[in-house]
Write an enzyme that holds these catalytic residues in place. Structure first.
Site, mmCIF file in Angstrom:
data_model
loop_
_atom_site.group_PDB
_atom_site.id
_atom_site.type_symbol
_atom_site.label_atom_id
_atom_site.label_comp_id
_atom_site.label_asym_id
_atom_site.label_seq_id
_atom_site.Cartn_x
_atom_site.Cartn_y
_atom_site.Cartn_z
ATOM 1 N N ARG A 248 0.743 -1.280 0.132
ATOM 2 C CA ARG A 248 -0.051 -0.186 -0.115
ATOM 3 C C ARG A 248 0.944 1.235 -0.242
ATOM 4 N NH1 ARG A 248 -3.442 0.488 5.193
ATOM 5 N NH2 ARG A 248 -1.891 1.639 5.913
ATOM 6 N N ASP A 249 0.376 2.155 -0.660
ATOM 7 C CA ASP A 249 0.942 3.542 -0.919
ATOM 8 C C ASP A 249 2.381 3.575 -1.223
ATOM 9 O OD1 ASP A 249 1.409 6.080 -0.935
ATOM 10 O OD2 ASP A 249 -0.012 6.695 0.612
ATOM 11 N N CYS A 250 2.870 3.242 -2.258
ATOM 12 C CA CYS A 250 4.392 2.619 -2.553
ATOM 13 C C CYS A 250 5.180 3.760 -2.584
ATOM 14 C CB CYS A 250 4.440 2.003 -4.015
ATOM 15 S SG CYS A 250 3.630 3.044 -5.332
#
Length: 582
Positions: A248-250
């Site tokens: 998530r949310d790289c």
């Protein structure tokens, strides 16, 4: 208008005054013939000028099936515009409805129902024959009016007789919004907090444990039960943020999640399927459930990958393994099949995607995602922008078309050749871009206004001086961030417009999806078991990076982990609210 998706009913009443459906002329209908392999009941649920909503119930009279396809042929020019609980395709007058991923199993004697909206002109004659996997079925009652009712509403209005649980064009219109009692209690406990503690906010499901409640807190069922209490006899929309993709949310360590980059199967079975199981409970069919699908995920695959100045290795990983697209597509598919759920995909903000090089490719990526991994465009109610961000709703003192001494505003350091200077103009333009890409012309947008008010004594009251284009923009802009890319616990921010439905053309609602007072990330390293890292953009001493023009972060000091209560931020947001609090 957007679809009016009808809730599936276990038993169907005959449409009063409707013409009967002729029996399928197959050997199974002959006297003495064996029972047909299937029985189909086709029924119009509501009708209006130029359109109608219908339900189809299939009973399997043969051996058990792991998948199914129902087929029929229209006698007229009917065309399916949107369906639910099946994947519907149409070629000419021939229609095929195939099972969704969650309802393919059909035991002997079992039944399944699906529905659709369709358009037509002239007469609306019911289909006379159905097949199951190519084998003819018996038909069972039902009916279709051959002409619209004499008091039909215009084509842009939904039918006036929608049964409970029907989808509407804009779920926020005519509905109250759910007030999260957990957030409300924290807000009310703050000095002056009772001025806003009755405002609706999003419920963030940022890990699998949140489904059942964390540390004794409310889970999904508890929130839905409370929403039923708040609903009363009217309509109510409850907002959930679906936020737990693998990797998530790289590009932002502060909002990293619990699932590793490859754990797509866990995302599906342990997270999405478990939430959907609760959403499907008939107990909650009268609620309107609005989902914000995976904040900051898909835009990262456009702007923060190799070939861009802002490339992040983890974003390259998520692009190459496809798990953002697979996860979002799966969520759209599963939630889209639930009649009272409305999906809104996160679409960044104007300071992220406002440039042509970003907006066009992102629109194409959204379409690809919404038509793959089981999803279809009809699973998308709309999009949400500025989620948990600070971009001003409107910049009242300058326009993107302004020039200063012959220099366009777009050349200012703040605007940086962007075509949009605020969220409203960006949302309305992106909506048109998505329609051009192939999304329905009736999609709606949400704008998160929870922290973009930028009021208080620092709010400009007029345009800046015309000595230079930078002086003109910087002196007049209400967004007081150091750089448009700054996002973590921003100093000087204030509460924005209060949540409201249909505030502007193409905008379904202003919402407070990010609950004011919940931190974006910790100002320094804090050990935790939630998978949340330390992002220097949350550090007030940080000097920036290429993604924010190497500018100071503008973050508040002493902030807790993302999602935790941050009293100092809440007090600042109230002090700088615009419109001001009374």
């Amino acid at each position: 208008m957007r679809r009016t998706r009808t809730a599936l009913l276990s038993a169907f009443a005959m449409v009063a005054g409707g013409a009967g459906v002729a029996s399928a002329m197959s050997p199974a209908n002959d006297v003495g013939a064996a029972a047909a392999a299937c029985t189909v009941k086709y029924q119009v649920q509501s009708s209006w000028s130029g359109g109608f909503t219908a339900n189809v119930t299939l009973v399997n009279n043969s051996s058990a099936k792991s998948s199914w396809k129902v087929g029929w042929t229209w006698a007229g020019n009917q065309k399916v515009s949107q369906g639910w609980n099946s994947k519907i395709t149409q070629s000419g007058t021939a229609v095929t409805a195939a099972n969704e991923s969650y309802n393919g199993g059909l035991g002997s004697g079992a039944s399944v129902s699906f529905g659709f909206n369709a358009t037509y002109s002239g007469t609306n004659t019911a289909p006379t024959a159905f097949t199951l996997d190519g084998v003819a079925c018996d038909t069972d009652g039902g009916g279709t009016p051959t002409t619209p009712p004499p008091t039909s509403p215009p084509p842009t209005s939904p039918p006036p007789t929608d049964p409970p649980g029907s989808k509407v064009d804009n779920p926020y219109a005519g509905a109250k919004m759910y007030v999260n009692p957990e957030w409300s209690a924290k807000a009310a406990a703050e000095p002056g907090g009772t001025r806003v503690s009755n405002q609706p906010t999003g419920v963030w499901l940022d890990r699998t444990a949140a489904i059942n409640g964390v540390n004794g807190g409310m889970g999904v069922r508890a929130h839905l039960d409370k929403a039923l209490e708040q609903k009363g006899s009217g309509e109510l929309v409850i907002q959930f943020v679906i936020y737990n993709l693998p990797g998530r949310d790289c590009s932002a360590l502060a909002s990293n999640g619990e699932l590793g980059p490859t754990e797509i199967d866990r995302y599906k079975t342990e997270y999405i399927d478990k939430i959907a199981e609760i959403f499907r409970d008939p107990k909650y069919a009268s609620l309107r459930i609005a989902t914000t699908i995976e904040v900051d995920s898909l835009p990262n695959l456009v702007t923060n990958v190799s070939g861009r100045d802002t490339a992040v290795p983890m974003c390259d990983t998520m692009k190459s393994n496809g798990n953002y697209v697979k996860g979002v597509g799966y969520a759209l598919d599963v939630f889209g099949g639930i009649p009272n759920v409305y999906n809104y995909i996160d679409a960044g903000h104007h300071g992220w995607l406002g440039w042509d090089t970003n907006m066009g490719p992102t629109a194409e990526l959204f379409k690809t995602t919404a038509t793959s991994n089981g999803a279809q465009l009809s699973d998308v109610t709309g999009f949400i922008v500025n989620t948990a961000n600070y971009s001003a709703l409107k910049e009242p003192h300058f326009k993107v078309t302004d020039t200063v001494n012959g220099t366009t505003v777009r050349q200012s350091k703040w605007v940086d050749w962007n075509y949009y200077v605020d969220e409203l103009s960006y949302a309305q333009a992106f909506r048109e871009k998505l329609i051009q890409t192939g999304f329905p012309s009736n999609i709606g947008f949400l704008i998160d206004t929870s922290r973009n008010g930028w009021g208080g004594s620092a709010r400009p009251t007029a345009a800046g001086p015309t000595t230079s284009v930078d002086a003109y923009v910087n002196g007049g802009r209400v967004d007081r961030r150091i750089h448009l890319g700054n996002w973590c616990n921003q100093s000087g921010a204030g509460l924005g417009e209060r949540p409201k439905a249909s505030p502007e053309p193409g905008i379904d609602a202003y919402v407070w999806m990010k609950p004011p007072g919940e931190s974006d990330g910790a100002s320094s390293v804090i050990e935790n078991d939630e998978g949340k890292g330390f992002d220097r953009m949350c550090d007030p001493t940080y000097g920036g990076n290429v993604r924010n023009g190497n500018s100071p972060s503008g973050a508040l000091a002493n902030a807790p982990l993302s999602g935790k209560w941050f009293s100092a931020q809440f007090q600042q947001l109230m002090a700088n609210a615009y419109p001001p609090l009374s």
